[in-house]
Design a protein around this motif. Structure first.
Motif, mmCIF file in Angstrom:
data_model
loop_
_atom_site.group_PDB
_atom_site.id
_atom_site.type_symbol
_atom_site.label_atom_id
_atom_site.label_comp_id
_atom_site.label_asym_id
_atom_site.label_seq_id
_atom_site.Cartn_x
_atom_site.Cartn_y
_atom_site.Cartn_z
ATOM 1 N N ARG A 160 39.042 45.432 91.581
ATOM 2 C CA ARG A 160 38.218 46.594 91.225
ATOM 3 C C ARG A 160 38.047 46.758 89.718
ATOM 4 N NH1 ARG A 160 39.697 51.562 95.326
ATOM 5 N NH2 ARG A 160 40.455 50.324 97.090
ATOM 6 N N TYR A 161 39.098 46.441 88.987
ATOM 7 C CA TYR A 161 39.079 46.674 87.547
ATOM 8 C C TYR A 161 39.507 45.410 86.793
ATOM 9 C CZ TYR A 161 38.732 51.675 88.627
ATOM 10 O OH TYR A 161 38.326 52.893 89.083
ATOM 11 N N ARG A 197 39.416 54.116 80.951
ATOM 12 C CA ARG A 197 39.826 54.151 82.352
ATOM 13 C C ARG A 197 40.780 55.322 82.600
ATOM 14 N NH1 ARG A 197 36.115 51.609 85.321
ATOM 15 N NH2 ARG A 197 35.907 49.392 84.802
ATOM 16 N N ASP A 228 38.653 44.461 84.059
ATOM 17 C CA ASP A 228 38.793 44.730 82.627
ATOM 18 C C ASP A 228 40.203 45.181 82.259
ATOM 19 O OD1 ASP A 228 38.121 47.099 84.128
ATOM 20 O OD2 ASP A 228 37.779 48.160 82.242
#
Length: 242
Positions: free
Chosen positions: A156-157, A190, A159
């Motif tokens: 999902r992330y 985030r 980064d």
């Protein structure tokens, strides 16, 4: 279209400041701490001290650990808020049933079922759910290290992890897949996104609470009329199949 309504509880009143609590934690705790660390990193970067380059690397590692710690603390605050809210709802709505232990020991999926059972709407109906679900994986990854939650988080992330160019064949070990929690770098934006999702959830819950008040004074009626026109999510009562 009929707005969705639930039976209001005292827990709704107690939760009315939860959005402010998490936003204050971001602005008054997280941001100043990160600003202090950044200032120290910049000071070392501009220092003539021979050991500054090593001290700077150490301080950058401290910042990474601090970001992970703040990610975990944000998730912990959210989970405590949610469990406390469900405890209060159960006390008002199901006083004769043994909900306290269930809520205390429930995992994330079980908490979702309990929320739906007590409030008549799923957590996944709230626009903030996708981010809150990811936040739960972040909390698990920070607590337990590598595992299923870390793998889901990497999907999902991406980064959260630095991009490491592949080594030529025969040079070095391949990058671990999924990437390791120890290498995770949570961007500030985030953390801000997670905080915004928690605050959004509680504001949406407050909107449902206000819609559920049976006798509304003119001021609340006017406020709700404005809010209905401005909101991007209006939870609606299910259609009567009859």
């Amino acid at each position: 279209m009929t707005p969705f309504r639930w039976k209001n509880c005292f827990a709704d009143v107690q939760a009315s400041k939860h959005d402010m609590t998490i936003e204050s934690y971001l602005q008054d705790v997280i941001m100043p701490a990160l600003a202090t660390l950044q200032s120290k990193i910049e000071e070392l970067e501009n220092s003539d001290w021979p050991g500054a380059v090593f001290a700077k690397a150490d301080m950058e590692e401290v910042r990474l650990e601090t970001m992970r710690a703040f990610g975990l603390s944000i998730q912990s605050i959210w989970e405590r808020q949610l469990r406390s809210y469900l405890q209060g709802c159960a006390k008002d709505l199901r006083p004769s049933e043994p909900f306290a232990t269930k809520i205390e020991k429930a995992n994330w999926k079980e908490l979702q079922k309990l929320f739906r059972g007590l409030r008549g709407i799923g957590l996944d109906a709230f626009p903030s759910f996708a981010v809150l679900d990811a936040l739960q994986h972040l909390g698990n990854a920070c607590r337990h290290g590598d595992g299923d939650s870390a793998a889901e988080l990497a999907q999902r992330y991406p980064d959260f992890w630095p991009v490491i160019p592949p080594m030529p064949p025969g040079f070095g070990a391949p990058a671990p897949s999924p990437p390791r929690v120890a290498q995770m770098r949570i961007p500030l934006q985030r953390l801000q996104e997670f905080v915004a999702a928690i605050a959004r959830f509680w504001r949406d819950a407050e909107y449902i609470y206000n819609e559920s008040i049976e006798r509304k004074d003119p001021g609340l009626e006017a406020r709700l009329a404005r809010e209905r026109a401005e909101r991007d999510w209006l939870p609606l009562a299910p259609m009567d199949s009859n």
